[in-house]
Design an enzyme around this catalytic site. Structure first.
Site, short mmCIF file in Angstrom:
data_model
loop_
_atom_site.label_atom_id
_atom_site.label_comp_id
_atom_site.label_asym_id
_atom_site.label_seq_id
_atom_site.Cartn_x
_atom_site.Cartn_y
_atom_site.Cartn_z
N CYS A 163 0.53 -1.21 -0.20
CA CYS A 163 -0.37 -0.17 -0.16
C CYS A 163 0.73 1.38 -0.05
O CYS A 163 1.76 1.14 -1.11
CB CYS A 163 -1.41 -0.30 1.11
SG CYS A 163 -2.64 1.15 1.14
N HIS A 218 -3.96 -5.02 0.59
CA HIS A 218 -2.72 -5.38 1.92
C HIS A 218 -3.30 -7.35 1.79
O HIS A 218 -4.84 -7.37 2.99
CB HIS A 218 -4.31 -4.63 3.34
CG HIS A 218 -3.96 -3.29 2.84
ND1 HIS A 218 -2.91 -2.92 4.11
CD2 HIS A 218 -4.12 -2.21 1.94
CE1 HIS A 218 -2.85 -1.49 3.02
NE2 HIS A 218 -3.61 -0.83 2.91
N GLU A 241 -1.50 -9.12 4.39
CA GLU A 241 -1.83 -8.98 5.63
C GLU A 241 -3.51 -8.84 6.31
O GLU A 241 -4.09 -9.24 6.91
CB GLU A 241 -1.72 -7.93 6.63
CG GLU A 241 -1.89 -6.10 6.31
CD GLU A 241 -2.34 -5.50 5.69
OE1 GLU A 241 -2.17 -4.84 5.22
OE2 GLU A 241 -1.61 -6.36 4.70
#
Length: 117
Positions: free
Chosen positions: A3, A88, A90
């Site tokens: 990001c 993202h 994660e």
């Protein structure tokens, strides 16, 4: 880079950041070429997005994945040493976990070096 790291990579390489559509949910990410980080992830992959900026593709980079909202969701430098994702992993569940496992394998296999298609 993830990001903001993706954006920083682009800026550092001479690209630009622009205001785009706000994305605060999951989006389909479509690979446009093979890359070891995407191995074993069915296309299109659904990843979490949380941004309203996009980046141009700087000289010396190529796009690896895109979405309907942003043309540069994943880029890699032509020397293979820098990789950025706008999404993202994660916060994307199993596809994100697979991407991270692929990253660790990629670094181990290349010794932190270069992958070339």
């Amino acid at each position: 880079g993830i990001c903001l790291g993706h954006q920083a990579l682009a800026l550092r390489a001479g690209g630009s950041v622009f205001r785009g559509p706000e994305r605060r949910d999951r989006d389909e990410i479509e690979p446009v070429e093979d890359h070891p980080l995407l191995a074993g992830i069915a296309a299109p992959v659904v990843m979490r997005e949380d941004h309203c900026e996009g980046v141009s593709v700087p000289e010396g980079f190529r796009v690896v994945a895109r979405s309907d909202h942003y043309d540069n969701e994943m880029m890699v430098s032509k020397d293979g040493l820098r990789i950025g994702v706008q999404f993202h992993p994660e916060a994307s569940g199993e596809p994100g976990e697979t991407l991270f496992r692929n990253f660790v394998a990629f670094v181990r296999e290349t010794g932190g070096g270069v992958w070339r298609p």
